[in-house]
Design a protein around this motif. Sequence first.
Motif, short mmCIF file in Angstrom:
data_model
loop_
_atom_site.label_atom_id
_atom_site.label_comp_id
_atom_site.label_asym_id
_atom_site.label_seq_id
_atom_site.Cartn_x
_atom_site.Cartn_y
_atom_site.Cartn_z
N MET A 1 49.73 29.94 51.90
CA MET A 1 49.78 31.16 51.10
C MET A 1 48.97 32.24 51.83
SD MET A 1 49.15 31.30 46.98
CE MET A 1 49.52 29.61 46.67
N ASN A 2 49.55 33.44 51.97
CA ASN A 2 48.79 34.48 52.67
C ASN A 2 47.86 35.22 51.71
OD1 ASN A 2 50.13 36.74 51.47
ND2 ASN A 2 51.78 36.58 52.94
N ASP A 3 46.91 35.95 52.29
CA ASP A 3 45.88 36.62 51.50
C ASP A 3 46.44 37.68 50.55
OD1 ASP A 3 43.92 35.07 52.70
OD2 ASP A 3 43.43 36.57 54.21
N MET A 4 47.47 38.42 50.99
CA MET A 4 48.03 39.46 50.13
C MET A 4 48.71 38.84 48.91
SD MET A 4 48.22 42.58 49.46
CE MET A 4 47.96 43.64 50.83
N PHE A 5 49.37 37.71 49.09
CA PHE A 5 50.00 37.02 47.97
C PHE A 5 48.93 36.56 46.97
CE2 PHE A 5 51.57 33.19 45.86
CZ PHE A 5 52.72 33.69 45.28
N ILE A 6 47.86 36.00 47.46
CA ILE A 6 46.76 35.55 46.59
C ILE A 6 46.16 36.75 45.84
CG2 ILE A 6 44.44 34.53 46.55
CD1 ILE A 6 45.38 32.83 48.98
N PHE A 7 45.94 37.84 46.56
CA PHE A 7 45.40 39.06 45.94
C PHE A 7 46.31 39.53 44.81
CE2 PHE A 7 45.13 43.75 45.83
CZ PHE A 7 43.80 43.89 45.50
N ASN A 8 47.61 39.61 45.08
CA ASN A 8 48.57 40.05 44.06
C ASN A 8 48.63 39.10 42.87
OD1 ASN A 8 49.29 42.37 45.45
ND2 ASN A 8 50.97 41.39 46.52
N GLU A 9 48.52 37.81 43.14
CA GLU A 9 48.48 36.82 42.06
C GLU A 9 47.26 37.03 41.15
OE1 GLU A 9 50.43 33.94 41.11
OE2 GLU A 9 51.91 35.18 42.17
N ILE A 10 46.12 37.29 41.74
CA ILE A 10 44.89 37.53 40.96
C ILE A 10 45.02 38.80 40.13
CG2 ILE A 10 42.44 38.11 41.15
CD1 ILE A 10 42.39 36.21 43.62
N ILE A 11 45.55 39.87 40.73
CA ILE A 11 45.76 41.13 40.00
C ILE A 11 46.66 40.87 38.79
CG2 ILE A 11 46.79 43.45 40.14
CD1 ILE A 11 44.16 43.17 41.68
N GLY A 12 47.76 40.16 39.00
CA GLY A 12 48.68 39.85 37.90
C GLY A 12 48.04 38.95 36.86
N HIS A 13 47.33 37.93 37.30
CA HIS A 13 46.68 36.99 36.37
C HIS A 13 45.66 37.70 35.48
CE1 HIS A 13 45.00 33.27 34.83
NE2 HIS A 13 43.80 33.72 35.16
N LEU A 14 44.93 38.65 36.04
CA LEU A 14 43.92 39.39 35.27
C LEU A 14 44.54 40.52 34.44
CD1 LEU A 14 41.08 39.61 37.94
CD2 LEU A 14 41.19 38.10 35.95
N GLY A 15 45.81 40.82 34.67
CA GLY A 15 46.48 41.89 33.92
C GLY A 15 45.96 43.27 34.29
N LEU A 16 45.55 43.44 35.54
CA LEU A 16 45.03 44.73 35.96
C LEU A 16 46.15 45.71 36.26
CD1 LEU A 16 42.15 43.57 38.33
CD2 LEU A 16 42.01 44.27 35.93
N LEU A 17 45.85 46.98 36.07
CA LEU A 17 46.80 48.05 36.34
C LEU A 17 46.24 48.93 37.45
CD1 LEU A 17 47.45 49.14 32.66
CD2 LEU A 17 48.89 47.65 34.06
N GLU A 18 47.10 49.38 38.34
CA GLU A 18 46.67 50.27 39.41
C GLU A 18 46.56 51.69 38.87
OE1 GLU A 18 48.13 52.05 43.68
OE2 GLU A 18 49.23 50.39 42.80
N LEU A 19 45.48 52.37 39.22
CA LEU A 19 45.33 53.78 38.92
C LEU A 19 45.76 54.56 40.16
CD1 LEU A 19 41.84 53.84 37.19
CD2 LEU A 19 44.04 54.26 36.10
N PRO A 20 46.76 55.42 40.05
CA PRO A 20 47.19 56.19 41.22
C PRO A 20 46.17 57.25 41.58
CG PRO A 20 48.42 56.86 39.29
CD PRO A 20 47.57 55.70 38.87
N ILE A 21 46.14 57.62 42.85
CA ILE A 21 45.26 58.68 43.31
C ILE A 21 45.96 60.00 43.03
CG2 ILE A 21 44.09 59.68 45.30
CD1 ILE A 21 44.15 56.82 46.50
N LYS A 22 45.30 60.87 42.30
CA LYS A 22 45.90 62.13 41.91
C LYS A 22 45.99 63.10 43.10
CE LYS A 22 45.65 65.77 38.56
NZ LYS A 22 45.13 66.22 37.30
N GLY A 23 47.18 63.63 43.31
CA GLY A 23 47.36 64.67 44.30
C GLY A 23 47.70 64.22 45.71
N ARG A 24 47.68 62.92 45.99
CA ARG A 24 48.10 62.44 47.31
C ARG A 24 48.43 60.96 47.25
NH1 ARG A 24 42.88 62.24 51.31
NH2 ARG A 24 41.79 63.67 49.96
#
Length: 60
Positions: A1-24
Amino acid sequence: MNDMFIFNEIIGHLGLLELPIKGRSYTWSNMQDSPLLEQLDWFFTSVDWISDYPMTEVIP
């Protein structure tokens, strides 16, 4: 399993939402004539935080 997959799994498991950067859409440039533009910084929060603070913004 690669690191990005693990990272994405953790984000999903925790139910986190990305906040977009305003203006760029990027946070880094190599400052060349034909620049590379990349998003190196990511900001995540919880559904509870967004419910309590719906106007939360990430400003560069």
